[in-house]
Scaffold this active site. Sequence first.
Site, PDB file in Angstrom:
ATOM      1  N   TYR A  56     -17.817   1.283  19.534  1.00  0.00           N
ATOM      2  CA  TYR A  56     -16.671   2.028  19.216  1.00  0.00           C
ATOM      3  C   TYR A  56     -16.097   3.061  19.855  1.00  0.00           C
ATOM      4  CZ  TYR A  56     -17.552  -0.273  14.558  1.00  0.00           C
ATOM      5  OH  TYR A  56     -17.722  -1.254  13.529  1.00  0.00           O
ATOM      6  N   LEU A 206     -10.519  -2.992   2.130  1.00  0.00           N
ATOM      7  CA  LEU A 206      -9.078  -2.662   1.808  1.00  0.00           C
ATOM      8  C   LEU A 206      -8.161  -3.571   2.817  1.00  0.00           C
ATOM      9  CD1 LEU A 206      -8.907   1.068   1.107  1.00  0.00           C
ATOM     10  CD2 LEU A 206      -8.893  -0.631  -0.535  1.00  0.00           C
ATOM     11  N   ARG A 208      -8.270  -3.721   5.954  1.00  0.00           N
ATOM     12  CA  ARG A 208      -7.737  -2.725   7.220  1.00  0.00           C
ATOM     13  C   ARG A 208      -6.648  -2.287   6.678  1.00  0.00           C
ATOM     14  NH1 ARG A 208     -11.195  -4.424  11.316  1.00  0.00           N
ATOM     15  NH2 ARG A 208     -11.913  -6.514  11.299  1.00  0.00           N
ATOM     16  N   GLY A 209      -6.530  -1.778   5.696  1.00  0.00           N
ATOM     17  CA  GLY A 209      -5.226  -0.894   5.009  1.00  0.00           C
ATOM     18  C   GLY A 209      -4.353  -1.741   4.233  1.00  0.00           C
ATOM     19  N   SER A 212      -4.633  -1.050   0.527  1.00  0.00           N
ATOM     20  CA  SER A 212      -4.402   0.472   0.327  1.00  0.00           C
ATOM     21  C   SER A 212      -3.575   0.751  -0.470  1.00  0.00           C
ATOM     22  CB  SER A 212      -4.278   1.239   1.443  1.00  0.00           C
ATOM     23  OG  SER A 212      -3.026   0.915   2.058  1.00  0.00           O
TER      24      SER A 212
END
Length: 331
Positions: A56, A206, A208-209, A212
């Site tokens: 990362y 979620l 990846r949004g 959301s």
Amino acid sequence: MKIHNLGATGPRVSALGLGLMGMSDMYGPADEAESIATIHAALDAGITLLDTGDFYGMGRNELLLREALRGRDRDSVVISVKFGAQRDPGGNWIGYDARPSAVKTALSYSLNRLGTDYIDVYRPARLDPSVPVEDTIGAIAEMVDAGYVRHIGLSEVGAATLRRAAAVHPIADLQIEYSLLYRGIEKEILPTARELGIGITAYGVLTRGLLSGHWTADRELSARDFRGHSPRFQGDNLRQNLVLVEALRKVAEQRNVTVAQVAIAWVASRGEDIVPLVGARRRDRLAEALGASELTLSPEDLVAIEAAVPAGAAVGDRYPTAQLGSLDSER
């Protein structure tokens, strides 16, 4: 914050974990100071499980975590680290390396970047097709015996690989995507994990949004944002998936909570052996996610959620075709 055992043999962790990837990679620019403040807020709220990967930000995420934990009690935190993904200087993905020698080399660098004597859960990011999983797990087991690793985990592997790995050394948990929009683990992988006493740390809760409640069809993405290449975020796929989000919003509004809170709570409701990882990069998003830990879904709520987002209703694969084909969990 409730505390759960991570599988039959793993550590005790908070019922909600924090995934740190987006603080350094994959979702475009992030604010380092806000990221550290978010980690501090998570710790103060009782979150103990922090998930990172040595790839990362090519090590930057581990260094960020080291800075965030400065002055904190190391033994009160469970650090989960993925390794093995190979990248070139431009950040491009160039394969996986889970050979025993690579395991030990990657571990030594992670220990150094994190500034710690041990890692709580160490796991290959993906199955290396050129290395028997028994060899990889055996090498990590040697590091357990040496005291550098406390527990062994896996990520995105299928049921057969779980069995082979568990025959070598107890596996604490499987990290794998699981959400209202992706339930692929329910058929075989989750039952096998439960049979073997392996916990689940669920990422992508979620999507990846997308789940959301804050995503819009006209949102502009930076060049290095993974979602710009994800099939679920493309054209008609995105528009149809957002229809599901709006249906879920109606359920959330009836409970006076947010879409994100319902989506996280649904994953948590699947069993105490499942720990959702939230990828909040900011304190306000973390605060929203924490609200899910206080939300108990009734049988009527679950029926309404299933009606809003039926299994298999999502449109588009969770990864581009080339990446999807490399996942052991999809075979």
